[in-house]
Structures are given as C-alpha cells and as structure tokens.
Design an enzyme around this catalytic site. Structure first.
Site, PDB file in Angstrom:
ATOM      1  N   ARG A 155       1.265  -0.940  -0.490  1.00  0.00           N
ATOM      2  CA  ARG A 155       0.219   0.198   0.172  1.00  0.00           C
ATOM      3  C   ARG A 155       0.905   1.404  -0.182  1.00  0.00           C
ATOM      4  O   ARG A 155       0.776   1.917  -0.793  1.00  0.00           O
ATOM      5  CB  ARG A 155      -1.147  -0.191   1.471  1.00  0.00           C
ATOM      6  CG  ARG A 155      -2.211   0.823   0.760  1.00  0.00           C
ATOM      7  CD  ARG A 155      -1.718   2.410   1.886  1.00  0.00           C
ATOM      8  NE  ARG A 155      -1.383   2.316   2.781  1.00  0.00           N
ATOM      9  CZ  ARG A 155      -0.231   3.293   3.739  1.00  0.00           C
ATOM     10  NH1 ARG A 155      -0.484   4.441   3.153  1.00  0.00           N
ATOM     11  NH2 ARG A 155      -0.360   3.781   4.316  1.00  0.00           N
TER      12      ARG A 155
ATOM     13  N   HIS B  53       9.975   7.065   8.194  1.00  0.00           N
ATOM     14  CA  HIS B  53      10.490   7.009   7.250  1.00  0.00           C
ATOM     15  C   HIS B  53      12.446   7.286   7.189  1.00  0.00           C
ATOM     16  O   HIS B  53      11.929   8.072   8.311  1.00  0.00           O
ATOM     17  CB  HIS B  53       9.838   8.385   6.380  1.00  0.00           C
ATOM     18  CG  HIS B  53       8.685   7.899   6.275  1.00  0.00           C
ATOM     19  ND1 HIS B  53       8.569   7.416   4.627  1.00  0.00           N
ATOM     20  CD2 HIS B  53       7.520   7.105   6.541  1.00  0.00           C
ATOM     21  CE1 HIS B  53       6.622   7.299   4.335  1.00  0.00           C
ATOM     22  NE2 HIS B  53       6.682   6.993   5.523  1.00  0.00           N
TER      23      HIS B  53
ATOM     24  N   CYS C 273       4.307   8.899   0.713  1.00  0.00           N
ATOM     25  CA  CYS C 273       2.705   9.359   0.832  1.00  0.00           C
ATOM     26  C   CYS C 273       3.240  10.580  -1.238  1.00  0.00           C
ATOM     27  O   CYS C 273       3.821  11.771   0.081  1.00  0.00           O
ATOM     28  CB  CYS C 273       2.777   9.855   2.141  1.00  0.00           C
ATOM     29  SG  CYS C 273       0.723  10.915   1.897  1.00  0.00           S
TER      30      CYS C 273
HETATM   31  C1  HMG Z   1      -9.697  11.534   1.192  1.00  0.00           C
HETATM   32  C2  HMG Z   1     -10.741  11.445  -0.744  1.00  0.00           C
HETATM   33  C3  HMG Z   1     -11.859  10.848  -1.014  1.00  0.00           C
HETATM   34  C4  HMG Z   1     -11.673  13.155  -0.289  1.00  0.00           C
HETATM   35  O1  HMG Z   1     -11.258  13.392  -1.836  1.00  0.00           O
HETATM   36  P1  HMG Z   1     -12.761  14.783  -2.428  1.00  0.00           P
HETATM   37  O2  HMG Z   1     -11.979  15.270  -3.397  1.00  0.00           O
HETATM   38  O3  HMG Z   1     -13.081  15.698  -1.206  1.00  0.00           O
HETATM   39  O4  HMG Z   1     -14.114  13.807  -1.866  1.00  0.00           O
HETATM   40  P2  HMG Z   1     -15.460  13.807  -2.493  1.00  0.00           P
HETATM   41  O5  HMG Z   1     -16.054  13.394  -1.509  1.00  0.00           O
HETATM   42  O6  HMG Z   1     -15.977  15.243  -2.986  1.00  0.00           O
HETATM   43  O7  HMG Z   1     -15.513  13.221  -3.727  1.00  0.00           O
HETATM   44  C5  HMG Z   1     -14.835  13.428  -4.714  1.00  0.00           C
HETATM   45  C6  HMG Z   1     -14.766  11.867  -6.329  1.00  0.00           C
HETATM   46  O8  HMG Z   1     -14.338  10.837  -5.061  1.00  0.00           O
HETATM   47  C7  HMG Z   1     -15.373   9.345  -4.938  1.00  0.00           C
HETATM   48  N1  HMG Z   1     -14.771   9.151  -3.831  1.00  0.00           N
HETATM   49  C8  HMG Z   1     -14.806   9.684  -2.642  1.00  0.00           C
HETATM   50  N2  HMG Z   1     -14.137   8.923  -1.458  1.00  0.00           N
HETATM   51  C9  HMG Z   1     -14.196   7.317  -2.555  1.00  0.00           C
HETATM   52  C10 HMG Z   1     -13.190   6.359  -2.076  1.00  0.00           C
HETATM   53  N3  HMG Z   1     -13.004   5.904  -0.665  1.00  0.00           N
HETATM   54  N4  HMG Z   1     -13.238   5.391  -2.502  1.00  0.00           N
HETATM   55  C11 HMG Z   1     -13.528   5.832  -4.082  1.00  0.00           C
HETATM   56  N5  HMG Z   1     -13.902   6.854  -4.871  1.00  0.00           N
HETATM   57  C12 HMG Z   1     -14.323   7.743  -3.656  1.00  0.00           C
HETATM   58  C13 HMG Z   1     -15.896  10.369  -4.407  1.00  0.00           C
HETATM   59  O9  HMG Z   1     -17.252   9.160  -4.985  1.00  0.00           O
HETATM   60  C14 HMG Z   1     -15.946  11.215  -5.857  1.00  0.00           C
HETATM   61  O10 HMG Z   1     -16.370  10.897  -7.400  1.00  0.00           O
HETATM   62  P3  HMG Z   1     -16.881  11.486  -8.537  1.00  0.00           P
HETATM   63  O11 HMG Z   1     -18.132  11.706  -8.353  1.00  0.00           O
HETATM   64  O12 HMG Z   1     -16.249  13.495  -8.002  1.00  0.00           O
HETATM   65  O13 HMG Z   1     -17.145  10.752  -9.744  1.00  0.00           O
HETATM   66  C15 HMG Z   1      -8.823  11.851  -1.053  1.00  0.00           C
HETATM   67  O14 HMG Z   1      -8.444  12.627  -0.837  1.00  0.00           O
HETATM   68  C16 HMG Z   1      -8.360  10.599  -0.883  1.00  0.00           C
HETATM   69  O15 HMG Z   1      -9.172   9.648  -1.255  1.00  0.00           O
HETATM   70  N6  HMG Z   1      -7.488  11.318  -0.183  1.00  0.00           N
HETATM   71  C17 HMG Z   1      -6.662   9.857   0.018  1.00  0.00           C
HETATM   72  C18 HMG Z   1      -4.921   9.810  -0.370  1.00  0.00           C
HETATM   73  C19 HMG Z   1      -4.093   9.038   0.001  1.00  0.00           C
HETATM   74  O16 HMG Z   1      -4.905   7.759  -0.301  1.00  0.00           O
HETATM   75  N7  HMG Z   1      -2.199   9.101   0.432  1.00  0.00           N
HETATM   76  C20 HMG Z   1      -1.484   8.427   1.123  1.00  0.00           C
HETATM   77  C21 HMG Z   1      -2.534   7.638   1.882  1.00  0.00           C
HETATM   78  S1  HMG Z   1      -2.304   8.923   3.557  1.00  0.00           S
HETATM   79  C22 HMG Z   1      -0.251   8.027   3.959  1.00  0.00           C
HETATM   80  O17 HMG Z   1      -0.082   7.443   2.926  1.00  0.00           O
HETATM   81  C23 HMG Z   1       0.535   8.283   5.264  1.00  0.00           C
HETATM   82  C24 HMG Z   1       0.234   6.906   5.851  1.00  0.00           C
HETATM   83  C25 HMG Z   1      -0.512   6.587   6.256  1.00  0.00           C
HETATM   84  O18 HMG Z   1       1.173   6.026   5.286  1.00  0.00           O
HETATM   85  C26 HMG Z   1       0.887   7.309   7.145  1.00  0.00           C
HETATM   86  C27 HMG Z   1       2.725   8.007   6.937  1.00  0.00           C
HETATM   87  O19 HMG Z   1       3.585   7.652   6.520  1.00  0.00           O
HETATM   88  O20 HMG Z   1       2.502   9.080   6.843  1.00  0.00           O
END
Ligand code: HMG
Length: 446
Positions: A179, A373, A404
């Site tokens: 992931r 990291h 990330c």
């Molecule tokens: C949270 C959102 C979805 C908000 O994103 P948004 O654009 O604010 O969401 P929204 O509610 O306005 O929806 C926009 C579109 O996304 C869809 N949508 C909404 N939710 C989902 C979902 N779950 N799965 C699939 N689709 C989704 C929703 O249906 C819509 O689709 P459209 O109508 O435009 O076709 C977005 O910002 C996002 O997906 N962010 C994820 C970012 C990410 O994955 N970052 C990396 C992980 S964190 C990390 O790596 C750190 C960590 C954990 O490892 C620890 C560290 O090292 O710090």
C-alpha cells in the site's frame, strides 16, 4: 539437512523476528524487480533502510528466535554475494534446522552461523569445518578487519541492563509496502504483480501486510485495483490484510470486497490533512468516527494512522500535544492500534521521545506503533528510542519503497527528498544504481 516445507510452516508460528525483515526485503525486492524492472525501487542495499535499522538493533538480542532462516533457505546464491555484502553480511551459508538454536551460549562457544558487519549472530558448527565457501572471495578481505563480537555474556548483559532493559521481547512488524510502498509509483503495477508481492511477503512470515487502499482512484490511481487485489488474496492464509479507508464510502467498498480489517488515516498537521484527504483534522475525525462505528458493528478492527507526528512539509515542527490529541481521539473512537508516522522523516530521538511521551500519556503504549521514514537516516535511532520507550509494533515497507504522494517533494520510503530549508547531500547516492544515483546526485547542498 535441507529445510522442508513443513519446517518453514512451523517457523511461521514463531513471533516475527526483528531482523528477518531484512531478508524479506531482499528476497521480495529481487523478485519484484525481475517481474517489473521499471519500478523505481532503490538498489538492493538500500532496500534495507528501515529493516537494516531493525537488524542493527537486534544484534544485541541474539537470543531472539531465528525466524529468518526459512527465508534464507530460499535465497538463490547468485543473488547473495555483492548485494548482501554491501549490507554488511560477510558470510552466508544455507541453513539447516539445527541453526534455530542460535543462543548466546552457543555463540560464546565459538560457533558461528553468519556474521553481519563483523559481528557474529548465529550458531555454526565450526568455523573451519570445511563448509566455508572459497567462492566468496570478499571474505578474505574482510577477515583482516574482522573483530569478534563473541562478547562475554557479562558484557552483553551489562549493555542490555544499561540501555536495552525496556526493549520488548518481541516486535510485531506491520508491512505496508503493497500500500504505502506502491501508492507513489507513477507507472501502474499490474494487479497480478501486487498480488504476488503480497503472497511473497506473507510467505516470509510477516503477520500483517497492509494490502491496498480504498481511496479515490483520482487521488491515488495506482491503487484503483483495490477490489481486485483483495479478492485475489481472499484465500491467502497466515497474515492479516488491513486496507486504508478514508471515509464510509471506502469502508463499504472494502468490506464488500472482503476486507477483514481497515485503517483510517488522520494527520497531526492541519495543512497535511488538507492536502492528503482534502479536509481539516476535525472533519477527518468526524468522518472516521462514522467509519469506526460501522466497523464496530461488523467487528472489524480499525487501525489508526497519524501522519506528520514530528514535522510537516508545510508547517514545520508539529507540537507533541497535537499528536497526542489526535491519538486520543482515534483511541477513543475504538482504534485497536495507532501508528505514529514521521511522514517526511525529520524526526530525531530528541523529538521522537517528546512526541512519544505526550502520546503515551493518553494512549496505552501497547496500542501504539511507529512508522519511520528514513529521509535523514534517522530510522535506526528513532526505532531504537521507540523500542526503549516500550513500543513493540514497527511498520516497514519492502525495499524501502514508497511514501505518501501528498507529502509534496517527498518520494520513496527511504529517500524522501528533504523539504526543510537546508537540502542535504544524500551520501547513499554513490551506492545506488547508476540511474538512481544521478537522481540523487541532483540534490545539492544549499
Ligand atoms: C478522502 C478523499 C476521497 C477525499 O477526496 P474529495 O475529492 O474531497 O472527495 P469527495 O467526497 O468530494 O469525492 C470526490 C470523488 O471521489 C469519490 N470518492 C470519495 N471517496 C472515495 C473512496 N473512498 N473511494 C473511491 N472514490 C471515492 C467520490 O465518489 C467522488 O467521485 P466523483 O463524483 O467525482 O466521480 C481523497 O482525498 C482521497 O482519496 N485521499 C487519499 C489520499 C491518500 O491515499 N494518501 C496516501 C495515504 S496516507 C499515507 O500514505 C500516510 C501514512 C498512512 O502512510 C502514514 C505516514 O507515513 O504519514
């Protein structure tokens, strides 16, 4: 005696050993590269960044169960020499079942099994029993500077009593490579390769492998195949496979696909929260309460992440009180484990201790994990102080891969580019492969 399938299976019941992750990284890294050479993986020696840190710590604990042995038995010898040498491994032979008894008294009797960075770790019947392999010519060079770490039992006991008394007896490794490792890769990795990677990680004995994310595919296109990945690993036994879910929509999709555990991810920095999940910390917590509630109804365990626990790429230093606040909120909403992420690798023992002190005041230490990291090569010391403070769960990413995508200007688990004003010269660059090397040589000191 060669290892049998049964032996390998049995050994997986042994608690995960700190240093076997080095070999997991090595083997999985090699295989992944064969299948998918264009992945921007760092050179094998660098795949050890976090795990090597664990390994170094673990050499003071030679009485750990030796769970890496089955993995070694499956290493192909041609892969072994140069790359393992550069990790400090100076001698290797295929193991046999008796090697599982690598205890300190056997080491003291002069029996070596292999040596890392000049220090012996495990038992070998005799140093001159004819099993030494002349085809490892580098051994001769190393011999001259070899020093024995067949330290007296008293010495090891003293060191342990002085510095390592509080280190937990075993450490759980949560592998996040499929992931966190892959989410940053620009080129889409085929689902079948992801599934194979997960299976390899499981077969190496890891108890928890974070498999994918049910996030918006617009935000993280690499993991758009989350449903297919989960479906493909449904029948894989022997490990847990949490998946990241940013909201109820993600949670529902994950459950529908067959996920049995989920993880939610908040941040201790307002700016990072907005750039990563497009909402404030408070909004994210209220979303996560809904996810936690839905999960509780289905008896699905929820892991919580906190990003930027020491520093944020936008806001700079993050106060420990903010981390403690988010940790307490996650704990109160029912997270079974909370992983504290130094997202951009700016932590040092000084800042990590302060942060952990604040968090452990409000959340039981056994509920905490650390996620370091290695941007500035601090993973070793940060993990060490975390272990000393009683943390017994450590996240790792195969091959030092990932990071990330929304920690801007940061790529790679081990090689995130620095953001904090002064740009560091990354010394490791001379060990990297040519193409990687030029990428990092481009970073100059300001
Ligand atoms: C949270 C959102 C979805 C908000 O994103 P948004 O654009 O604010 O969401 P929204 O509610 O306005 O929806 C926009 C579109 O996304 C869809 N949508 C909404 N939710 C989902 C979902 N779950 N799965 C699939 N689709 C989704 C929703 O249906 C819509 O689709 P459209 O109508 O435009 O076709 C977005 O910002 C996002 O997906 N962010 C994820 C970012 C990410 O994955 N970052 C990396 C992980 S964190 C990390 O790596 C750190 C960590 C954990 O490892 C620890 C560290 O090292 O710090």
């Amino acid at each position: 005696m060669p290892m049998t399938k049964d032996d390998t299976h049995k050994s997986r019941n042994v608690p995960c050993h700190l240093h076997h992750v080095s070999f997991i990284c090595f083997e999985a890294h090699q295989k992944l590269r064969v299948h998918h050479p264009s992945l921007s993986l760092s050179a094998a020696p660098h795949s050890f960044c976090c795990s090597k840190a664990l390994y170094r710590i673990s050499r003071w604990r030679p009485f750990f169960p030796l769970t890496f042995v089955p993995l070694l038995s499956s290493l192909e010898e041609p892969l072994v020499s140069d790359e393992l040498l550069s990790t400090g491994l100076v001698r290797l032979r295929k193991p046999c079942i008796g090697d599982f008894t690598g205890r300190i008294n056997e080491m003291a009797s002069g029996n070596l099994w292999f040596e890392l960075e000049g220090r012996s770790l495990c038992s070998f019947k005799s140093r001159n029993d004819g099993n030494e392999r002349e085809e490892f010519p580098w051994r001769r060079q190393i011999k001259s500077r070899h020093y024995s770490s067949l330290c007296s039992e008293n010495y090891i006991r003293d060191v342990k009593n002085k510095f390592l008394r509080t280190i937990p007896g075993s450490v759980k490794i949560v592998e996040v490579g499929p992931r966190d490792g892959l989410q940053n890769e620009k080129e889409i990795v085929p689902t079948a390769i992801k599934v194979e990677l997960i299976k390899m990680l499981v077969s190496s004995g890891l108890p928890v492998v974070e498999a994918t994310s049910f996030v918006s595919p617009k935000w993280v296109p690499q993991l758009a195949d989350a449903k297919d990945v989960i479906e493909a690993i449904r029948s894989v036994e022997g490990a847990r496979f949490p998946v990241l879910t940013p909201n109820l929509k993600g949670f529902e999709a994950a459950v529908a696909a067959g996920a049995k555990e989920v993880a939610i991810f908040a941040a201790a920095s307002e700016s990072f929260s907005r750039s990563n999940i497009n909402c404030s910390i408070e909004d994210s917590l209220s979303r996560y309460r809904d996810v936690a509630l839905a999960a509780r109804k289905l008896s699905i365990p929820v892991r919580g992440y906190i990003s930027c626990v020491v520093g944020c790429p936008v806001e700079g230093a993050v106060p420990p009180s903010k981390v403690a606040y988010v940790a307490k909120e996650l704990f109160d909403m029912g997270c079974s484990e909370i992983s504290l992420g130094d997202t951009i690798g700016v932590g040092t023992p000084g800042t990590v201790i302060q942060m952990l002190e604040a968090v452990t005041n409000v959340v039981p230490v056994e509920k905490l994990a650390v996620h370091f990291h290695d941007t500035y090569g601090q993973a070793l010391s940060n993990i060490l102080v975390s272990l000393q403070m009683g943390i017994s769960t450590v996240d790792s990413s195969v091959s030092g891969l990932g990071g990330c995508p929304y920690a801007k200007a940061h790529v790679g688990w081990g090689f995130h580019l620095p953001t904090f004003g002064e740009v560091l010269w990354i010394e490791e660059c001379n060990c990297l492969e040519q193409n990687q090397s030029s990428r990092f040589q481009a970073i100059s000191r300001t």
